[in-house]
Design a protein around this motif. Structure first.
Motif, short mmCIF file in Angstrom:
data_model
loop_
_atom_site.label_atom_id
_atom_site.label_comp_id
_atom_site.label_asym_id
_atom_site.label_seq_id
_atom_site.Cartn_x
_atom_site.Cartn_y
_atom_site.Cartn_z
N ALA A 122 -4.46 58.42 31.21
CA ALA A 122 -4.43 58.56 29.75
C ALA A 122 -4.32 60.01 29.33
N MET A 123 -5.01 60.90 30.03
CA MET A 123 -4.99 62.32 29.65
C MET A 123 -5.29 63.18 30.86
N HIS A 154 -12.17 57.69 37.13
CA HIS A 154 -12.03 56.35 36.57
C HIS A 154 -13.34 55.61 36.82
N TYR A 175 -1.83 64.30 26.68
CA TYR A 175 -2.15 62.89 26.44
C TYR A 175 -0.89 62.04 26.54
N ARG A 176 -1.07 60.83 27.07
CA ARG A 176 0.02 59.87 27.04
C ARG A 176 0.02 59.24 25.65
N ILE A 179 -0.99 55.48 25.01
CA ILE A 179 -2.41 55.19 25.17
C ILE A 179 -3.21 55.84 24.05
N TRP A 180 -2.84 57.05 23.69
CA TRP A 180 -3.48 57.73 22.56
C TRP A 180 -3.41 56.84 21.32
N GLU A 182 -2.88 53.52 21.27
CA GLU A 182 -3.62 52.28 21.53
C GLU A 182 -5.12 52.45 21.28
N LEU A 183 -5.64 53.64 21.59
CA LEU A 183 -7.07 53.91 21.45
C LEU A 183 -7.44 54.48 20.09
N ALA A 202 -11.14 56.25 26.71
CA ALA A 202 -10.12 55.95 27.71
C ALA A 202 -10.74 55.36 28.97
N TRP A 207 -8.61 53.14 31.61
CA TRP A 207 -7.65 54.19 31.95
C TRP A 207 -8.34 55.29 32.75
N VAL A 209 -8.67 59.67 33.76
CA VAL A 209 -8.62 61.02 33.20
C VAL A 209 -8.52 61.99 34.37
#
Length: 226
Positions: A122-123, A154, A175-176, A179-180, A182-183, A202, A207, A209
């Motif tokens: 995610a990041m 994770h 950041y993706r 996903i950014w 989505e969250l 995340a 997800w 990190v």
């Protein structure tokens, strides 16, 4: 323009977002570092909060996109949400810098974005090096928080790290975008910690990190005890 390197060849499309306020002292080294990157962004978006030292013009002259806001509207989460909304829609990844976090080498962006080859990421955030004039306490803070070993976190394994499981920094992070979104983006209003709130969300959502120790910026502050 710097020639492409093998590190940069597989980097997805990305944009850079930099919030600024009276960043004139950092403009020249920042712009030189951006120009030297082997991985080149689609655009650099600068969100400027009522600078009075010519900051907007420095970045405009370099071809950056500058969006002014009243200083009273600045918010660590909300302003970065605004920058993301303004960034080129083709950008799969978003890189955030603070105005005084200067990429330390031409592969800084490429190395920060390399971990996104993992579709579950995610990041990612990079290593912060102390300023040349930093004192012992200032240097220790950077060495303690930003070591030389990269790692991906994770759940459930990351729980063993305690608060360090969600330690990240938007001074130099990526950041993706999917996903950014989505969250729900960054929490707002936030006076600080919008990056760590996102990292928490995340991880809880499944997800991962990453800390990319090979991606470096020069960034530290000589705070007094007070």
């Amino acid at each position: 323009m710097a020639p492409p390197s093998s590190v940069a060849e597989a980097v997805p499309a990305f944009a850079v977002v930099i919030p600024t306020r009276n960043a004139g002292a950092f403009a020249a080294p920042m712009l030189a570092a951006l120009q030297a990157q082997t991985a080149r962004p689609l655009e650099v978006v600068v969100i400027d909060s009522d600078s009075s030292d010519g900051t907007p013009q420095h970045f405009l002259n370099a071809g950056c996109r500058v969006y002014p806001i009243p200083v009273g509207e600045f918010d660590h989460g909300g302003t970065r949400n605004l920058g993301t909304s303004l960034a080129d829609a083709r950008a799969e990844l978003l890189v955030f810098l603070t105005q005084d976090a200067v990429p330390a080498g031409p592969d800084a962006f490429a190395r920060l974005l390399a971990p996104f080859a993992d579709p579950m990421l995610a990041m990612a955030y990079g290593r912060q090096l102390p300023r040349p004039q930093a004192g012992p306490i200032e240097r220790h803070a950077r060495l303690f928080n930003y070591g030389s070993t990269s790692a991906t976190r994770h759940l459930p394994q990351a729980r063993a790290l305690g608060i360090k499981a969600v330690f990240v920094s938007n001074s130099f992070a990526a950041y993706r975008r999917s996903i950014w979104r989505e969250l729900g983006g960054f929490a707002s209003p936030m006076i600080m910690g919008e990056d760590q709130v996102f990292a928490t969300r995340a991880l809880l959502a499944g997800w991962s990190v990453a800390y990319a120790a090979e991606a470096e910026v020069v960034h530290s502050h000589g705070y007094t005890l007070l």
